[in-house]
Write an enzyme that holds these catalytic residues in place. Structure first.
Site, PDB file in Angstrom:
ATOM      1  N   LYS A   1      10.976  -1.419 -15.092  1.00  0.00           N
ATOM      2  CA  LYS A   1      12.130  -0.971 -15.882  1.00  0.00           C
ATOM      3  C   LYS A   1      13.371  -1.323 -15.079  1.00  0.00           C
ATOM      4  O   LYS A   1      13.768  -0.598 -14.161  1.00  0.00           O
ATOM      5  CB  LYS A   1      12.032   0.548 -16.106  1.00  0.00           C
ATOM      6  CG  LYS A   1      12.712   1.070 -17.365  1.00  0.00           C
ATOM      7  CD  LYS A   1      14.189   0.813 -17.457  1.00  0.00           C
ATOM      8  CE  LYS A   1      15.016   1.804 -16.655  1.00  0.00           C
ATOM      9  NZ  LYS A   1      16.458   1.410 -16.598  1.00  0.00           N
TER      10      LYS A   1
ATOM     11  N   GLU B   1      13.645   4.810  -2.491  1.00  0.00           N
ATOM     12  CA  GLU B   1      14.684   4.176  -1.657  1.00  0.00           C
ATOM     13  C   GLU B   1      16.026   4.535  -2.259  1.00  0.00           C
ATOM     14  O   GLU B   1      16.382   4.039  -3.331  1.00  0.00           O
ATOM     15  CB  GLU B   1      14.481   2.663  -1.615  1.00  0.00           C
ATOM     16  CG  GLU B   1      13.315   2.313  -0.711  1.00  0.00           C
ATOM     17  CD  GLU B   1      13.120   0.832  -0.553  1.00  0.00           C
ATOM     18  OE1 GLU B   1      12.100   0.456   0.026  1.00  0.00           O
ATOM     19  OE2 GLU B   1      13.978   0.065  -1.019  1.00  0.00           O
TER      20      GLU B   1
ATOM     21  N   CYS C   1      22.963  -0.511  -0.241  1.00  0.00           N
ATOM     22  CA  CYS C   1      22.508   0.780   0.286  1.00  0.00           C
ATOM     23  C   CYS C   1      22.626   0.843   1.802  1.00  0.00           C
ATOM     24  O   CYS C   1      22.845   1.904   2.370  1.00  0.00           O
ATOM     25  CB  CYS C   1      21.074   1.030  -0.139  1.00  0.00           C
ATOM     26  SG  CYS C   1      19.967  -0.293   0.351  1.00  0.00           S
TER      27      CYS C   1
ATOM     28  N   GLU D   1      28.645   8.823  -1.017  1.00  0.00           N
ATOM     29  CA  GLU D   1      28.381   7.385  -1.103  1.00  0.00           C
ATOM     30  C   GLU D   1      29.319   6.791  -2.163  1.00  0.00           C
ATOM     31  O   GLU D   1      29.184   7.084  -3.349  1.00  0.00           O
ATOM     32  CB  GLU D   1      26.923   7.129  -1.505  1.00  0.00           C
ATOM     33  CG  GLU D   1      26.566   5.654  -1.460  1.00  0.00           C
ATOM     34  CD  GLU D   1      25.165   5.357  -1.983  1.00  0.00           C
ATOM     35  OE1 GLU D   1      24.771   5.924  -3.030  1.00  0.00           O
ATOM     36  OE2 GLU D   1      24.483   4.532  -1.364  1.00  0.00           O
TER      37      GLU D   1
HETATM   38  P1  NAD Z   1      20.605   4.878 -10.500  1.00  0.00           P
HETATM   39  O1  NAD Z   1      19.802   5.916  -9.799  1.00  0.00           O
HETATM   40  O2  NAD Z   1      21.655   5.309 -11.422  1.00  0.00           O
HETATM   41  O3  NAD Z   1      19.639   3.936 -11.370  1.00  0.00           O
HETATM   42  C1  NAD Z   1      18.571   3.233 -10.804  1.00  0.00           C
HETATM   43  C2  NAD Z   1      17.506   3.018 -11.859  1.00  0.00           C
HETATM   44  O4  NAD Z   1      16.965   4.283 -12.231  1.00  0.00           O
HETATM   45  C3  NAD Z   1      18.000   2.379 -13.150  1.00  0.00           C
HETATM   46  O5  NAD Z   1      17.022   1.486 -13.620  1.00  0.00           O
HETATM   47  C4  NAD Z   1      18.122   3.577 -14.084  1.00  0.00           C
HETATM   48  O6  NAD Z   1      17.994   3.246 -15.444  1.00  0.00           O
HETATM   49  C5  NAD Z   1      16.964   4.417 -13.639  1.00  0.00           C
HETATM   50  N1  NAD Z   1      17.042   5.838 -13.962  1.00  0.00           N
HETATM   51  C6  NAD Z   1      18.155   6.602 -14.110  1.00  0.00           C
HETATM   52  N2  NAD Z   1      17.798   7.874 -14.428  1.00  0.00           N
HETATM   53  C7  NAD Z   1      16.441   7.897 -14.477  1.00  0.00           C
HETATM   54  C8  NAD Z   1      15.480   8.911 -14.755  1.00  0.00           C
HETATM   55  N3  NAD Z   1      15.825  10.161 -15.064  1.00  0.00           N
HETATM   56  N4  NAD Z   1      14.185   8.577 -14.713  1.00  0.00           N
HETATM   57  C9  NAD Z   1      13.788   7.322 -14.403  1.00  0.00           C
HETATM   58  N5  NAD Z   1      14.643   6.329 -14.160  1.00  0.00           N
HETATM   59  C10 NAD Z   1      15.961   6.617 -14.182  1.00  0.00           C
HETATM   60  O7  NAD Z   1      21.147   3.919  -9.359  1.00  0.00           O
HETATM   61  P2  NAD Z   1      22.178   2.688  -9.530  1.00  0.00           P
HETATM   62  O8  NAD Z   1      23.519   3.256  -9.735  1.00  0.00           O
HETATM   63  O9  NAD Z   1      21.605   1.725 -10.509  1.00  0.00           O
HETATM   64  O10 NAD Z   1      22.053   1.994  -8.085  1.00  0.00           O
HETATM   65  C11 NAD Z   1      22.856   2.316  -7.002  1.00  0.00           C
HETATM   66  C12 NAD Z   1      22.139   3.268  -6.061  1.00  0.00           C
HETATM   67  O11 NAD Z   1      20.942   2.684  -5.555  1.00  0.00           O
HETATM   68  C13 NAD Z   1      22.952   3.630  -4.827  1.00  0.00           C
HETATM   69  O12 NAD Z   1      22.864   4.998  -4.568  1.00  0.00           O
HETATM   70  C14 NAD Z   1      22.267   2.844  -3.718  1.00  0.00           C
HETATM   71  O13 NAD Z   1      22.456   3.346  -2.421  1.00  0.00           O
HETATM   72  C15 NAD Z   1      20.852   2.903  -4.154  1.00  0.00           C
HETATM   73  N6  NAD Z   1      20.057   1.843  -3.500  1.00  0.00           N
HETATM   74  C16 NAD Z   1      19.206   2.177  -2.476  1.00  0.00           C
HETATM   75  C17 NAD Z   1      18.479   1.193  -1.809  1.00  0.00           C
HETATM   76  C18 NAD Z   1      17.556   1.528  -0.661  1.00  0.00           C
HETATM   77  O14 NAD Z   1      16.771   0.687  -0.283  1.00  0.00           O
HETATM   78  N7  NAD Z   1      17.607   2.716  -0.094  1.00  0.00           N
HETATM   79  C19 NAD Z   1      18.630  -0.135  -2.194  1.00  0.00           C
HETATM   80  C20 NAD Z   1      19.514  -0.442  -3.226  1.00  0.00           C
HETATM   81  C21 NAD Z   1      20.216   0.565  -3.870  1.00  0.00           C
END
Ligand code: NAD
Length: 502
Positions: A190, A265, A299, A396
């Protein structure tokens, strides 16, 4: 190197078919419209619509989970050498279409070509690396006891869900999907609703490379619908998630009833600590690279600069000079260093911190303004005269925004570095070896680099502590997640079995 105009012309050719058909879900080797119609994906470069995208919900996830479930046994039992060949063919396919992947990724997310062309190739490297681990992935141990020959083996856990964010989505997806497939798992992916283009390219490449139908399925949609349904689905055995810390908590709750294994992550507010005995020229380069590359939407970015007070003024002056020279512009212009932020929502979030910083009493020493006349562009920003209690030091921001905080002693630096909810990465700059050892030992982070920026090496563990996540990617750590340990004990003789009811 192609010019902006040439890149745009190539991109238009690649986008033509998306404009015509939209992006469909891919389930069991076939295209399917979304059960809830479509939504639109737009480019942050000029806010124009790129194409319609299948709006998947629980119904589509159910079909994809069934396909992944049905495809599992054959994929698991395929000889390792054959699975390896397919993974290598996927790597070749990614390399062959690397330009298309990079251009689409830039247009969909605002990332610059300068970084995305490398990210596409790293996606191929991920497949190549895990392809080479396939043969020994199931190997176990022999742990002999007085009465038993105990043997362990690893078996793939089953169909898994992969939920990815919008920052460098192609590379991050391959990071999860390559080891899952190498382990023998089938996958329902997804992708983030803000960046669906390259997930579609990946499933196409995989199928063209010979991946059997149903082994990788892609369902587009929103987190609270398709994402939630994936976490709750009983046929899905584990969720590999990359995204925000808050969403990570939801992932765990949603999967509780079906006993999901979760790999999370999550976010970061990573410190880079610069001591006055460091090589300050190299430290400056690394500080700038680790917050302003990839639009700061990274991240592992070092978003908190902890700078020793003896060198603060000089270091910040050099920082301001360089930050003001960073080129913000069209992501497909080869000269651009920072492109637009991914969505309006994210642009609003990042720019809201400009006022928050001023209200908190910090100084906006560089940037702090939006720029350009069409898309979601901001100038790279530096906040100085900050302290570690301010929101700009604790939350963040996930954009090209750095908060500089002075310290006087090593103890103070360590205390501030650890005084955060997060614990993904830390960067230490010092030429005192003992201090580097002492400091890295006490720093609460999953990954620490000394006198270096983040340099990813695939056999090493990747992941965070505290609110930055649970679990590790990379090397054999990936297989620990996508596989189950199994113990088989063979009696070596006729040992005494306790008799009851005699
Ligand atoms: P997000 O959490 O909003 O979304 C990530 C994914 O989760 C999307 O596909 C979204 O549709 C899905 N999602 C949202 N709510 C959900 C739910 N209730 N159930 C299941 N899936 C759901 O994150 P974002 O804004 O897309 O990405 C940025 C974030 O990702 C930042 O916080 C960043 O630090 C983090 N990130 C972490 C790493 C790491 O390795 N630690 C790497 C890249 C990004």
């Amino acid at each position: 190197m192609p010019t902006l105009a040439e890149n745009m012309a190539t991109l238009d050719r690649h986008l033509a078919r998306f404009k015509q058909t939209g992006i469909l879900n891919r389930i069991n080797g076939a295209d399917h419209p979304g059960s809830a119609g479509t939504f639109q994906t737009t480019t942050p470069v000029d806010k124009s619509v790129i194409c319609e995208v299948a709006h998947g919900t629980a119904t589509d996830i159910d079909a994809a989970a069934a396909a992944a479930h049905d495809a599992f046994a054959a994929w698991r039992d395929m000889p390792a050498a054959q699975r390896r060949k397919i993974l290598l063919a996927i790597a070749d396919g990614i390399e062959a279409r690397a330009e298309e992947i990079a251009l689409c990724e830039c247009w969909d997310t605002g990332q610059t070509l300068r970084f995305m062309s490398k990210a596409a190739l790293r996606g191929a490297e991920n497949f190549r690396y895990f392809a080479d681990q396939v043969i020994q992935a199931r190997d176990g141990q022999h742990l002999k006891s007085p009465t038993l020959m105990n043997v362990t083996t690893r078996v793939p856990i089953g169909p898994v869900g992969v939920i990815t964010p919008w920052n460098t989505p192609f590379m991050l997806s391959t990071w999860k999907i390559a080891p899952a497939l190498a382990a023998g798992c089938t996958v329902v992916h997804k992708p983030a609703e803000a960046s669906p283009l390259t997930a579609r390219l990946l499933v196409e490449i995989a199928e063209e490379a010979g991946l059997p139908k149903g082994v990788l399925n892609t369902v587009n949609g929103f987190g609270d619908e398709a994402g939630k349904a994936l976490c709750e689905h009983p046929k899905i055995k584990a969720i590999a998630f990359v995204g925000e810390s808050r969403t990570g908590s939801q992932i765990v709750k949603q999967g509780a009833d079906t006993h999901k294994r979760n790999h999370l992550e999550l976010g970061g507010k990573n410190p880079v600590i610069v001591f006055d005995d460091a090589d300050l020229d190299r430290a400056l380069d690394a500080v700038i690279f680790m917050i302003y590359s990839i639009n700061g939407e990274r991240c592992t970015s070092s978003s908190r600069l902890l700078i020793q007070d003896t060198i603060r003024a000089e270091f910040e002056a050099k920082l301001i000079e360089r930050v003001n020279k960073i080129k913000v512009g069209h992501p497909l212009d080869p000269a651009t260093e920072i492109g637009p932020l991914v969505t309006e929502e994210h642009f609003n979030k990042v720019t809201s911190y400009f006022d928050i910083a001023k209200a908190e009493g910090a100084t906006v020493a560089a940037g702090g303004v939006a720029t350009g006349d069409a898309g979601y562009f901001v100038r790279p920003t530096l906040f100085t005269h900050a302290d570690n209690t301010m929101r700009i030091a604790r939350e963040e921001i996930f954009g090209p925004v750095l908060t500089s905080i002075p310290f006087s002693t090593e103890e103070e630096a360590l205390s501030m570095a650890n005084d955060t909810d997060y614990g993904l990465t830390g960067y230490i700059w010092t030429n005192d070896l003992t201090r580097a050892l002492r400091f890295s030992d006490a720093l609460e982070a999953g990954m620490i680099w000394v006198n270096s920026e983040n340099v990813r090496h695939l056999p090493t563990p990747f992941g965070g502590v505290k609110a930055s996540g649970i679990g590790r990617d990379g090397g054999d750590w990936s297989f620990e997640f996508y596989m189950e340990q199994k113990l088989i004990g063979f009696a070596t003789g006729s040992h005494k079995i306790t008799r009851l009811g005699v």
